[in-house]
Enzyme design. Sequence first.
Site, PDB file in Angstrom:
ATOM      1  N   LYS A  28      26.426  41.582  29.185  1.00 30.85           N
ATOM      2  CA  LYS A  28      27.498  41.757  30.167  1.00 30.85           C
ATOM      3  C   LYS A  28      27.781  43.243  30.277  1.00 30.85           C
ATOM      4  O   LYS A  28      28.160  43.889  29.296  1.00 30.85           O
ATOM      5  CB  LYS A  28      28.750  41.013  29.736  1.00 30.85           C
ATOM      6  CG  LYS A  28      29.910  41.233  30.691  1.00 30.85           C
ATOM      7  CD  LYS A  28      31.098  40.386  30.340  1.00 30.85           C
ATOM      8  CE  LYS A  28      32.221  40.631  31.334  1.00 30.85           C
ATOM      9  NZ  LYS A  28      33.399  39.819  31.030  1.00 30.85           N
ATOM     10  N   LYS A  30      24.996  39.429  33.309  1.00 33.28           N
ATOM     11  CA  LYS A  30      26.105  39.608  34.242  1.00 33.28           C
ATOM     12  C   LYS A  30      26.383  41.082  34.452  1.00 33.28           C
ATOM     13  O   LYS A  30      26.496  41.809  33.463  1.00 33.28           O
ATOM     14  CB  LYS A  30      27.328  38.923  33.651  1.00 33.28           C
ATOM     15  CG  LYS A  30      28.591  39.099  34.435  1.00 33.28           C
ATOM     16  CD  LYS A  30      29.713  38.404  33.732  1.00 33.28           C
ATOM     17  CE  LYS A  30      30.987  38.711  34.459  1.00 33.28           C
ATOM     18  NZ  LYS A  30      32.134  38.196  33.822  1.00 33.28           N
ATOM     19  N   TYR A  51      30.130  32.074  43.279  1.00 34.46           N
ATOM     20  CA  TYR A  51      31.235  31.684  44.173  1.00 34.46           C
ATOM     21  C   TYR A  51      30.693  31.103  45.470  1.00 34.46           C
ATOM     22  O   TYR A  51      31.440  30.552  46.267  1.00 34.46           O
ATOM     23  CB  TYR A  51      32.140  32.898  44.447  1.00 34.46           C
ATOM     24  CG  TYR A  51      32.697  33.474  43.158  1.00 34.46           C
ATOM     25  CD1 TYR A  51      33.789  32.895  42.534  1.00 34.46           C
ATOM     26  CD2 TYR A  51      32.070  34.563  42.522  1.00 34.46           C
ATOM     27  CE1 TYR A  51      34.268  33.386  41.321  1.00 34.46           C
ATOM     28  CE2 TYR A  51      32.540  35.065  41.315  1.00 34.46           C
ATOM     29  CZ  TYR A  51      33.635  34.473  40.719  1.00 34.46           C
ATOM     30  OH  TYR A  51      34.089  34.953  39.519  1.00 34.46           O
TER      31      TYR A  51
HETATM   32  C1  PBG Z   1      36.615  38.728  31.541  1.00 32.96           C
HETATM   33  C2  PBG Z   1      35.717  38.255  32.618  1.00 32.96           C
HETATM   34  C3  PBG Z   1      35.387  39.013  33.742  1.00 32.96           C
HETATM   35  C4  PBG Z   1      34.589  38.217  34.541  1.00 32.96           C
HETATM   36  C5  PBG Z   1      34.432  36.984  33.899  1.00 32.96           C
HETATM   37  N1  PBG Z   1      35.140  37.031  32.704  1.00 32.96           N
HETATM   38  C6  PBG Z   1      35.821  40.376  34.165  1.00 32.96           C
HETATM   39  C7  PBG Z   1      35.795  41.483  33.224  1.00 32.96           C
HETATM   40  O1  PBG Z   1      35.056  41.515  32.249  1.00 32.96           O
HETATM   41  O2  PBG Z   1      36.608  42.391  33.441  1.00 32.96           O
HETATM   42  C8  PBG Z   1      34.045  38.687  35.847  1.00 32.96           C
HETATM   43  C9  PBG Z   1      33.576  37.678  36.796  1.00 32.96           C
HETATM   44  C10 PBG Z   1      33.401  38.153  38.180  1.00 32.96           C
HETATM   45  O3  PBG Z   1      33.542  39.340  38.520  1.00 32.96           O
HETATM   46  O4  PBG Z   1      33.106  37.293  39.014  1.00 32.96           O
HETATM   47  N2  PBG Z   1      36.459  38.253  30.286  1.00 32.96           N
END
Ligand code: PBG
Length: 327
Positions: free
Chosen positions: A197, A250, A315
Site C-alpha cells: 500500500k 494499492k 467503486y
Molecule cells: C485507510 C484506508 C485508505 C483507503 C482504504 N483504507 C486511505 C488511506 O490510507 O489514507 C483508501 C481507499 C481509496 O482511496 O479508495 N486505512
Amino acid sequence: MIQLSHRPRRNRKSAAIRALVEETKVTTDDLIFPIFLLDGKNQKVEVASMPGIFRLSTDLVLKEVEECLNLGIRAFDIFPVVEESLKDKMATKSYDSSFFYLRALREVKKQFPEACIMTDVAMDPYSSDGHDGLVEDGHILNDETLEILGKMALAQAETGIDILGPSDMMDGRVGYLREVLDSNGFTDVSIMSYTAKYASGFYNPFRDALDSAPKFGDKKTYQMNPANSREAMIEAALDTEEGADFLMVKPALAYLDIIKLLKDNSDLPIAAYNVSGEYSMVKAAAQKGWLEGERVAKEMLLSMKRAGADIILTYFAKEFAQAVKRQ
Ligand code: PBG
C-alpha cells in the site's frame, strides 16, 4: 501484391474471432464493491468528489447489497463514516460491539449470509489524529497499534464477517491478527493484507468520504514509497509467512507493475484496489465529456486483470455489473 507471411489483423477481423482470441475477461465474480456506511436511518449522502458513490445508513446498505447481489456482485468491503466527536486517540469505538459499524455488519451477515463481507482494520476512521496508528509525540507507534488492531479485528470477526482487510501497513500485523483470531476460535476468518500500500495522492476522495484525512503530517512512515518495487517483495514475503490469504496492491492503475510482480512471484490470490482517486478522475473527465466514462472504466479494470489481479476492489463494481446486464 505485397507478400506478408504474418498478418495479425486476421485475428481481429470480426467480433466473433476477436472474442475467440480474447485473453482477459473481467466478470462480476472478480469484483469487491467498497461501501461507505453512515450511522442513522434513511441517510444517503453523495461523496462530493466521487459522483455516483454514496454514504449510506445501514437500512440503505442492506438494500444496496441486495441490489448488487441480484446483479452478480457478491463481495463488499464496508467502511464506517465516524462522527468527529466519537473519534479519540485510541480509536476506542472501533472495538465497541455496540457501535453502529459492528451492529451493521451483524445485520448484513444475518440478512445476506451468502454475501462475502470484508472489513477494514485500521485506526484512521476512528482516530482523532486521522492516522492509521497510535500517535505519540508526532510518531506513529507500531507495536502499540497492533494491540488496538487486535481488538478491532476480534470485534469485527465476532460479527460474522468473512475477510479482514488490515489497511494500516504496521509491521507484523498479519501475523499478530492471525494469532489473535486463531486463539479466539476464528480460524475461518480470512485476511486480505494490504501488502503493498503506497503513500499515494490517489486516496483523497476516500478521505473526503470518511472525513479521515490525517490531522498532521502524512502517512509516509508506514505506507510505501511510490518509487519502490523491490520493497513490495519484502512485504509480500512477510505477509505470506505471517499467514495472509490474499495479497493486495494499492492503488492499482499507477502500480500495474507491482501487481504483475506479486503475481509472478506468489501463488496467493492477488487483489488490486482501484482506489477512490482513480474513480474520481474518470468521473470528472466523463462529466466534462472528455472521456467515455464507462468505456475507460472497463479498460482500467481490464488492465488490472491483465497485469495479474485475480480480484479487484472497485467503486465501479455496480456500474460495471449494470452494464453487463444491459448487454
Ligand atoms: C485507510 C484506508 C485508505 C483507503 C482504504 N483504507 C486511505 C488511506 O490510507 O489514507 C483508501 C481507499 C481509496 O482511496 O479508495 N486505512
